[in-house]
Motif scaffolding. Sequence first.
Motif, PDB file in Angstrom:
ATOM      1  N   ALA A 554       0.828  -1.209   0.000  1.00 24.58           N
ATOM      2  CA  ALA A 554       0.000   0.000   0.000  1.00 24.58           C
ATOM      3  C   ALA A 554       0.864   1.261   0.000  1.00 24.58           C
ATOM      4  O   ALA A 554       0.555   2.237  -0.705  1.00 24.58           O
ATOM      5  N   GLU A 555       1.940   1.243   0.764  1.00 24.07           N
ATOM      6  CA  GLU A 555       2.829   2.405   0.822  1.00 24.07           C
ATOM      7  C   GLU A 555       3.633   2.567  -0.475  1.00 24.07           C
ATOM      8  O   GLU A 555       3.750   3.662  -1.025  1.00 24.07           O
ATOM      9  N   LYS A 556       4.179   1.454  -0.983  1.00 25.25           N
ATOM     10  CA  LYS A 556       5.034   1.541  -2.174  1.00 25.25           C
ATOM     11  C   LYS A 556       4.247   1.913  -3.419  1.00 25.25           C
ATOM     12  O   LYS A 556       4.698   2.719  -4.242  1.00 25.25           O
ATOM     13  N   GLU A 561      -5.048   0.046   1.634  1.00 20.45           N
ATOM     14  CA  GLU A 561      -4.806  -1.354   1.987  1.00 20.45           C
ATOM     15  C   GLU A 561      -5.939  -2.254   1.504  1.00 20.45           C
ATOM     16  O   GLU A 561      -5.698  -3.422   1.183  1.00 20.45           O
ATOM     17  N   ASP A 562      -7.168  -1.730   1.428  1.00 23.66           N
ATOM     18  CA  ASP A 562      -8.264  -2.565   0.940  1.00 23.66           C
ATOM     19  C   ASP A 562      -8.206  -2.771  -0.565  1.00 23.66           C
ATOM     20  O   ASP A 562      -8.997  -3.529  -1.134  1.00 23.66           O
ATOM     21  N   GLY A 574      -4.441  -2.278  -6.742  1.00 22.00           N
ATOM     22  CA  GLY A 574      -5.239  -1.346  -7.533  1.00 22.00           C
ATOM     23  C   GLY A 574      -5.708  -2.047  -8.789  1.00 22.00           C
ATOM     24  O   GLY A 574      -6.465  -3.012  -8.734  1.00 22.00           O
ATOM     25  N   GLN A 575      -5.226  -1.592  -9.943  1.00 22.82           N
ATOM     26  CA  GLN A 575      -5.629  -2.153 -11.231  1.00 22.82           C
ATOM     27  C   GLN A 575      -4.602  -3.103 -11.822  1.00 22.82           C
ATOM     28  O   GLN A 575      -4.824  -3.665 -12.888  1.00 22.82           O
ATOM     29  N   GLN A 576      -3.470  -3.302 -11.167  1.00 23.05           N
ATOM     30  CA  GLN A 576      -2.445  -4.195 -11.716  1.00 23.05           C
ATOM     31  C   GLN A 576      -2.278  -5.435 -10.830  1.00 23.05           C
ATOM     32  O   GLN A 576      -2.697  -5.440  -9.682  1.00 23.05           O
ATOM     33  N   GLU A 577      -1.667  -6.469 -11.378  1.00 24.42           N
ATOM     34  CA  GLU A 577      -1.395  -7.698 -10.646  1.00 24.42           C
ATOM     35  C   GLU A 577       0.091  -8.013 -10.730  1.00 24.42           C
ATOM     36  O   GLU A 577       0.674  -7.996 -11.823  1.00 24.42           O
ATOM     37  N   VAL A 578       0.682  -8.299  -9.562  1.00 23.47           N
ATOM     38  CA  VAL A 578       2.118  -8.536  -9.469  1.00 23.47           C
ATOM     39  C   VAL A 578       2.332  -9.927  -8.871  1.00 23.47           C
ATOM     40  O   VAL A 578       1.685 -10.276  -7.872  1.00 23.47           O
TER      41      VAL A 578
END
Length: 780
Positions: A554-556, A561-562, A574-578
């Motif tokens: 969330a910070e990076k 956090e949700d 958010g909108q990306q997946e890592v």
Amino acid sequence: MSRVERIFPHAATLKSGVAASLPHDSAGRHVTGEAVYIDDMPEPEGMVHVYVGLSQRAHARLVDVDLSRVRSAPGVLAVFTAADIPGDNDVSPQHLHDEPLLATDRVEFAGQPVFIVAAGTRLEARAAVRLAAITYDDLPSVLDIDAAKATGKLVTTPMTLARGDAAAALAAAPRRISARLQIGGQEHFYLESQIAYAVPGEEDDVTVYSSTQNPTEVQHMVSVTLGVPAHAVTIEVRRMGGGFGGKETQCSAFACYAALVAKRLKRAAKIRPDRDDDMVMTGKRHDFTMDYDLGFDDDGRIRGVDMTFAAKCGWSADLSGPVTDRALFHADNCYFYPAVRAVSEPLKTNTVSNTAFRGFGGPQGIVGAERLIEEIAYATGLDALDVRKRNFYGKAGRDVTPYHQTVRDNIALELVEQLERDCDYRARRAAIRAANAGSPIIKRGIALTPVKFGISFTLTSSNQAGALLLVYTDGSVQINHGGTEMGQGLYVKVAQVVAEVLQIDISRIKITATTTGKVPNTSPTAASSGADLNGKAAEAAALTIKERLTTFVAEKWNVREDEVIFLPNRIRIGQQEVPFADVVKQAYLARVQLSATGFYKTPKIHWDRKAGRGRPFYYFAYGAACTEVAVDTLTGEYRIERVDILHDCGRSLNPILDIGQIEGAYVQGAGWLTTEELWWDGKGRLRTHAPSTYKIPAFSDRPRIFNVALYDGQNREESIFRSKAVGEPPLPLGVSALHAISDAVASVADYRHCPRLDAPATPERVLDTVDRMRAAAAKA
């Protein structure tokens, strides 16, 4: 639809997480022989082998112990007696100081360890112990329950459970029966015998590889024996070839022998007894008698019960106190007793100290409860299943146990009625009775019996667990906890919990050997609590890692956090997946801690033994089994034709493993109550000490038809993913085999008399009971 989907309709989204039917983590290695047990470990140069010299008397003073021929035997390097122990000569698990590691001035059972031998090979050590010349002064020995009752000697403090006025209820009951039930013991017969392998280290250090369910207890015993701090002793166990309770306390002595030799000789040392010596030296399931006074009415409802459970405990306490306690805890099974008194008698005998065995006294209590139901059924002419259902725990006023715990999760009636329908019990019972009327020799029988099993250690302090979780920079994970793997699948279940929390494939998780060097002060893997306790501890550690990663991400990535969602093997930000591994590597570079400990203690439980009140159990697991048998009334031989089981695992962590546990538990329970007979001669020597004389169920003894299904429900308590324990609760399902045989036997007297068939129901005992039934019918 797959078999698993049919029996367990819930499906996990992550196929390697909880509720997935994954194979045992070592299944492939078990089949190929690649699974390493202690006796498979490479033996270092100079390793010595240890063997134990045993007493040949049940009770005697040691007048002289001449070991000169032992010391001079080929290959012998050292001989140890009690005088050679540097620390305390005591391995009593409850610290009662009543169980010396090696005998000193007297022996109290045939097979008690007197000395140990260290030699270059196992055969040399084994041959040397037989050269001892021991002079005994025999003392009177007590070998059975009736003789022990006459002496009045106990190994520990008895317990009484009481609610209401049992004496008054019995006096006022329309009907009353008093009788005795005998229940035999059981040998654990684990495939891997007791074994320990010790490697000396620097200064006081020693590492012991032990086949144990209780690494912390073994650590303590070794440290006390050697006279060193606990931190100097490391116990490690990767797997056991079975335990069933026999490796909860009785493994300690073997670890102490190996450690004692290793430290004295400064060489690795291993001890592995023969099967015969293992059976002679180690404790069994407790024999019991139950003297009962039962009051009931014409409708089959219980009015009052007074029960005394006397146990053959052996020469020392071991775990007989809590075992006999638990027999009382389960003497109600699923039934409400309006007024009840139950008393334990843990009796001292000059036999090996009996110990924990799968169910820990609970199965003996359940056998007692089912005898009461059987008595009522034959006295009233009612179907035993109807008697059971009329006496089940119910709503307020009929929901308090003899130990004053309210039964809040009662599903017994619903579960039993579902099995009753699914197995077509009523029609089959009617057909069996009709067939028996026209079959003079082969009689068939059927019985449907329930199980209610309390889950938690009754010693409240044992209900705790710890875990250590390590995440490496490539995204792989290592989990360690205090639970031990004895074939039941605990390791893979706990790994599934971690996989579910972190949403990673189970192939990314390394399951490491249990060791006191990673997680300290662990509880034994017993009381069916392995997955409950260690799963929760592992979950806590995994949640800590998940929270740290969530905060970091969330910070990076500058999101809430949700907006950080863990998906299978990746994290949505958010909108990306890592990928999970990429996030972990980034977290390491940002100096985020990637290791965590987890801890869990069972909530809500409390117990006052002196008052006989409390909530000793977090929840109850339920089950029911319907067994059909055929009995040859000319020989007493019988065959289990069909078994139908419906068992409550809550939301199962791993359905296919749980089904395997249920199947094995039923067979083990039925074996205990039918073919498995322990027999001591008049001199206190165990004569059933090998497969040739002690008969566990063989493959050919399995039920011809074996149907097992899991009850569709979940734990109302917050257990690990709402699952329920499955280690011990299914074993008493085997009680239905005993009652099915009893039903067949009763047919020879037109079902007019209660057979009072004791356990084990060997063919000899069945034939005797058939003759007794025929005599009763003729007399009538």
